[in-house]
Design a protein around this motif. Sequence first.
Motif, mmCIF file in Angstrom:
data_model
loop_
_atom_site.group_PDB
_atom_site.id
_atom_site.type_symbol
_atom_site.label_atom_id
_atom_site.label_comp_id
_atom_site.label_asym_id
_atom_site.label_seq_id
_atom_site.Cartn_x
_atom_site.Cartn_y
_atom_site.Cartn_z
ATOM 1 N N UNK A 42 -7.086 -3.994 5.842
ATOM 2 C CA UNK A 42 -8.228 -4.749 4.988
ATOM 3 C C UNK A 42 -7.561 -6.156 4.125
ATOM 4 N N UNK A 43 -5.405 -5.780 4.064
ATOM 5 C CA UNK A 43 -5.402 -6.537 2.715
ATOM 6 C C UNK A 43 -4.486 -7.806 4.222
ATOM 7 N N UNK A 102 1.355 -1.109 -0.383
ATOM 8 C CA UNK A 102 -0.191 -0.148 -0.170
ATOM 9 C C UNK A 102 0.516 1.308 -0.054
ATOM 10 N N UNK A 111 -6.877 0.207 4.101
ATOM 11 C CA UNK A 111 -5.977 -0.398 2.479
ATOM 12 C C UNK A 111 -6.033 -1.199 3.372
ATOM 13 N N UNK A 161 -3.779 5.621 -2.281
ATOM 14 C CA UNK A 161 -4.641 6.389 -1.222
ATOM 15 C C UNK A 161 -5.139 5.754 -0.198
ATOM 16 N N UNK A 162 -6.185 5.927 1.042
ATOM 17 C CA UNK A 162 -6.009 5.544 1.944
ATOM 18 C C UNK A 162 -5.665 4.657 2.476
#
Lengths: 239, 221
Positions: free
Chosen positions: B164-165, B152, B161, B156-157
Motif C-alpha cells: 500500500x505504501x 513497516x 501495508x 502488524x500486517x
Amino acid sequence: MPDLHFLANPARFRRFSQRVLPALSFATVLALAVGLYMALVQAPPDYQQGQTVRIMFIHVPSAWLAMAGYGLLAVLGASLLVWRHPLAALMARATAPVGAVFAAVCLLTGSLWGRPMWGTYWVWDARLTSMLLLFFLYLGHIALSRAYDNSDRGDRAAAILALVGVINLPIIKFSVDWWNTLHQPASVMKLGGPSIHPTILVPLLWMAASLTLLFVLLVLLRTDTEIDRRRLELADLQA
Amino acid sequence: MTGFAVLVLRDLRLVWRRPGDVAVVLAFFVVATTLFPLGIGPETNLLARLAAGVLWCAALFASLLSLDRLFASDYDDGVLDLLLLAPWPLELAALAKCAAHWIVTGLPLAVLAPLLGVAFGLDAKSLLVLAATLAVGTPTLSLIGGLAASLTLGARRGGALLALLALPLCIPTLIFGASAVETSVSGEGFGVHLAILTALALVSLATLPWAMAAALRQGGE
C-alpha cells in the motif's frame, strides 16, 4: 515559529482549544449556511452546464483542502522529526483522516459532475488519477500510523512517509499530467487573474473559506480527542 | 567503501545459499505475465500493444514480493542492531541492502523480460528498450520498496501495508518505463522517457537512503 511553540504542551493546547472551539464551531456553521445559500440559491446556473455547476462549490474547495491537508501533514511530520514536537504527532493523526475524507468528497462529487458533463463517471485523466493517488497516500499514512502497538513508532514512520510523499507528489502529478489529460486547466489560480465571473467566483471563494473553517474545526476537535486517548493509554499503563 | 562491498557480498552469499527465494520471484514474474494472454485472448496485435504495461506491472509486483524480508531477517536475528551501533553510516548500509536486492531481483527481471516480450510479439528494438528501461527503472523500485520495508519493520500486517505504501510512490517509474516501450513499439523516439527514468533513479538514489536510515533508526530504538 516561536509563536506556535507555546502550543507544543498538550495541556496548554487543550486550554487554547477549549477557548477557541465554541466560537469556531459557531463561525463554521454560520459561514457554511451563508455559503450554501449563496452557492445553491443565489448563484446563477451556468449557460452551458445548467444547475450541475453548483457541484463545483463543494468539489473545488474539497480538492484544495485535500492538497493543503497533505501539506499540513508534511509540516507536522517535519516538526515531529526535527523538533520532537509532542503535539505534532497527535495533530497528524487527527489530520490524515480529515484530509482523506476531503479527497474522497472531491473524487465523488467530481465523478457525479462528470456523468452529465463528460458522459462518464470516471476517466483515466491526469487530474482525476493524481487526486486518486493523493487519496491512496492518505490511506497509507493512516494505515502506517496505526500499524504499531507502540504508537510513537507509528507516528514517526508516518511522518517520514508524509515527507517522502510530499516530495513525490509533484513528480506523480507531472508524470500523470504528461500521461493523459482531459480535465480543464486551472481557472481560478493563474497569472492574469481568475477567468470566472464574479457571480460564481464570490460564492466559490466563500465556500472555500467556510470549508477551511470546517477543516480546522475538525482537526482541532480530533486533536483534543487524541490527547484524551493518549492520556487514557498512559493511565492504563500506570494502573 | 569496503564496508559497502562487504554488506552487498554478505547479502548475495545469503541468497546464494538459498537460491529458491530468487527462483520463486522470477517464477512468479513468468507465471503472472503468462496469465494475461490467457485472460485477454491470443490476438497478436492486441498483445503487442499491451506488452509494455503488462510486463512492467508484473515486474513491479515481482520486485515487491521479496521486499518484506529485506530488513526483517536482520531485525529478527539482531544484525540490524549491530548496523545501528557500527561506526559507519546507516545510509550506506541501507543502500547496500537495496543494491543486493536489485542484483538478485531487478537485474534478472531485466534479463528475463525480453524473453517474455518475444512471446508478446514485440519487435527486436522494443525488446532492447524493454530491457534497458527495466535495468534503469528497477533500482528505483528497489529503493522505494526498501523505504516501505524499513517503515513497516515490526508492523502488524507488514506485507500488505508495504504494498500500500510502495505502489503509489512507484507510479512515475511505471508510467515512464511502460511509455518508453510503447513509443518504441509505435516507432517514435523513446529517448526522453529513458532520460526521465534515469533522472528518477538518480533522485531516488540521492534521497531515499536518508529516509530509509531515519526509518531504521526509529525502528531500532
